[in-house]
Design an enzyme around this catalytic site. Structure first.
Site, PDB file in Angstrom:
ATOM      1  N   GLY A   1       0.809  -1.214   0.000  1.00 12.79           N
ATOM      2  CA  GLY A   1       0.000   0.000   0.000  1.00 12.79           C
ATOM      3  C   GLY A   1       0.840   1.261   0.000  1.00 12.79           C
TER       4      GLY A   1
ATOM      5  N   GLU B   1      -6.622  -7.182  -0.405  1.00 12.67           N
ATOM      6  CA  GLU B   1      -6.477  -6.804   1.007  1.00 12.67           C
ATOM      7  C   GLU B   1      -7.807  -6.454   1.670  1.00 12.67           C
ATOM      8  OE1 GLU B   1      -2.815  -4.597   2.196  1.00 12.67           O
ATOM      9  OE2 GLU B   1      -2.510  -4.408   0.047  1.00 12.67           O
TER      10      GLU B   1
ATOM     11  N   HIS C   1      -0.456  -9.247 -26.351  1.00  9.52           N
ATOM     12  CA  HIS C   1       0.677 -10.016 -26.867  1.00  9.52           C
ATOM     13  C   HIS C   1       0.892 -11.285 -26.051  1.00  9.52           C
ATOM     14  CE1 HIS C   1       1.615  -6.701 -29.583  1.00  9.52           C
ATOM     15  NE2 HIS C   1       1.157  -5.951 -28.583  1.00  9.52           N
TER      16      HIS C   1
ATOM     17  N   THR D   1       9.033  -1.416   7.447  1.00 10.37           N
ATOM     18  CA  THR D   1       9.037  -2.468   6.421  1.00 10.37           C
ATOM     19  C   THR D   1      10.464  -2.795   6.010  1.00 10.37           C
ATOM     20  OG1 THR D   1       6.828  -1.895   5.717  1.00 10.37           O
ATOM     21  CG2 THR D   1       8.204  -2.985   4.077  1.00 10.37           C
TER      22      THR D   1
ATOM     23  N   LYS E   1       4.855 -10.902   8.670  1.00  7.67           N
ATOM     24  CA  LYS E   1       5.878  -9.971   9.175  1.00  7.67           C
ATOM     25  C   LYS E   1       6.379 -10.427  10.542  1.00  7.67           C
ATOM     26  CE  LYS E   1       4.455  -5.858   6.585  1.00  7.67           C
ATOM     27  NZ  LYS E   1       3.917  -4.499   6.610  1.00  7.67           N
TER      28      LYS E   1
HETATM   29  C1  F6R Z   1      -1.700  -2.802   4.633  1.00  8.92           C
HETATM   30  C2  F6R Z   1      -1.025  -2.653   3.343  1.00  8.92           C
HETATM   31  C3  F6R Z   1       0.276  -3.361   3.107  1.00  8.92           C
HETATM   32  C4  F6R Z   1       1.465  -2.508   3.592  1.00  8.92           C
HETATM   33  C5  F6R Z   1       2.803  -3.198   3.301  1.00  8.92           C
HETATM   34  C6  F6R Z   1       4.004  -2.342   3.656  1.00  8.92           C
HETATM   35  O1  F6R Z   1      -2.816  -1.941   4.677  1.00  8.92           O
HETATM   36  O2  F6R Z   1      -1.528  -1.984   2.489  1.00  8.92           O
HETATM   37  O3  F6R Z   1       0.367  -3.630   1.733  1.00  8.92           O
HETATM   38  O4  F6R Z   1       1.431  -1.259   2.947  1.00  8.92           O
HETATM   39  O5  F6R Z   1       2.877  -4.408   4.020  1.00  8.92           O
HETATM   40  O6  F6R Z   1       3.903  -1.805   4.938  1.00  8.92           O
HETATM   41  P1  F6R Z   1       4.147  -0.252   5.159  1.00  8.92           P
HETATM   42  O7  F6R Z   1       3.140   0.440   4.281  1.00  8.92           O
HETATM   43  O8  F6R Z   1       3.912  -0.008   6.599  1.00  8.92           O
HETATM   44  O9  F6R Z   1       5.560   0.020   4.724  1.00  8.92           O
END
Ligand code: F6R
Length: 360
Positions: A62, A242, A258, A109, A352
């Site tokens: 996201g 999601e 293609h 992340t 995670k």
């Molecule tokens: C959760 C979402 C996920 C996070 C992804 C990265 O709503 O959309 O796709 O965006 O796991 O985490 P962030 O955004 O905190 O770096």
């Protein structure tokens, strides 16, 4: 005809299923865009603008879609390449002349943090966009410009906060122009849409509820076309994943002509369970229009349903935001039609957690 037991016009029942309030967040999205413009205007001490040879947006999921959402509407104006990095490794061309936006809503992340380390060691001109976490700490330690976005959202529901400050920065640094004005006009346009798509607007007058209801029991496959419509198609796919917790796939014209156009010939049973959503715009490039029409004719008997959604909007950023808004509502109504709270993404969190427990 919908196979759902949930009545998408029963506001109270929907509020119970939508326990964490995703619909309310979505209805306030136009406000989010305006606040995001304010955040983008804040005095963060942007890097030196001279000599920039590339712009790079780091991020996952996201947050990561911010890169594509910045690149597509700026593509016909910006004179440096805009790269998106959705992974652990920075390409070799990133150096001290690269303007790098590190985008992570949580700030924690690991892929994004790994790229931040590499960008720092190459003296890239780094800007952080986050609500906190390790990324905010790094920004404080290194005295990096930081766009601090509000806490309390799911990252995917904070898309405006995450990518609008990047567009605003590119404009402030002279790499693009007129974007802030266009985003502000788009926020006004979405204000109207938010009434049209609201939970209080009945299904008969609400195209997002209608499409969600038609999607129950089907696998969404979304087709965009090169540029903003391909980014919108990707966003629809990930929001179906999601929010609605269903598999979904996307592709874009002309590239899909293609390869994927041939791929509907077998596995008829799966094809019949697919609902193809074709994103369109007006005006449409004439070659793209012909391709879409021929393709729909070729594959119409291989898929269960085809729905076309035409963007409203006068420029690429309006078109992008208009389609994103339509898809976001549709994915949330599909979740609710399936009796599913759209907000939690427990599998992402579990993954995670398990990765954090095994840092090797
Ligand atoms: C959760 C979402 C996920 C996070 C992804 C990265 O709503 O959309 O796709 O965006 O796991 O985490 P962030 O955004 O905190 O770096």
């Amino acid at each position: 005809m919908s196979k759902s037991d949930v009545d998408l016009d029963d506001v109270e029942q929907l509020a119970e299923i939508d326990a964490s309030g995703m619909l309310g967040v979505l209805e306030r999205f136009p406000e989010q865009l305006r606040e995001a413009l304010e955040i983008g205007r804040s005095e963060v001490g942007l890097p030196e603008a001279g000599g920039i040879s590339s712009a790079v947006v780091l991020g996952m999921g996201g947050s990561g879609i911010s890169g594509a959402a910045v690149a597509a509407p700026s593509a016909h104006e910006i004179k440096v390449p805009v790269l998106t990095v959705n992974g652990y490794r920075l390409p070799a061309l990133v150096d001290e002349n690269s303007l790098v936006f590190a985008v992570s809503y949580s700030g924690n992340t690991e892929e994004t943090l790994a790229c931040v380390d590499q960008a720092l060691s190459r003296n890239a001109r780094l800007v952080a966009v986050t609500s906190g976490g390790r990324l905010a700490e790094i920004a404080a330690e290194r005295d990096l410009p930081l766009f601090k976005v509000p806490v309390g959202y799911q990252p995917r529901a904070a898309l405006g906060y995450l990518f609008i400050p990047i567009l605003a920065s590119l404009e402030r640094m002279g790499l693009i122009s007129g974007m802030v004005r266009k985003v502000s006009a788009a926020a006004d346009m979405l204000e109207e849409r938010s009434r049209e798509y609201s939970v209080r607007t009945p299904l008969d007058d609400n195209p997002t509820k209608r499409l969600a209801s038609d999607l129950v029991g089907y696998l969404p496959v979304i087709y965009g076309s090169e540029g903003p419509l391909a980014v919108a198609a990707m966003r629809w796919k990930t929001q179906f994943n999601e929010n609605s917790k269903v598999p979904a796939f996307y592709h874009w014209f002309p590239e899909l002509n293609h390869n994927e156009t041939v791929g509907w010939q077998h596995l008829e049973e799966i094809g019949s369970k697919c609902h193809l959503i074709v994103l369109r715009e007006k005006p449409e490039q004439s070659r793209i229009r012909k391709r879409i029409e021929i393709t729909m004719d070729l594959i119409k008997d291989s898929v269960g349903h085809i729905t076309q959604v035409c963007a409203r909007g006068d420029n690429p950023i309006e078109v992008l935001l208009d389609l994103i808004y339509f898809g976001d509502f549709t994915s949330v109504y599909l979740a609710l039609a399936l009796g599913q709270d759209p907000t939690p993404v427990t599998r992402i969190e579990e993954l995670k957690r398990r990765l954090a427990a095994d840092p090797g």
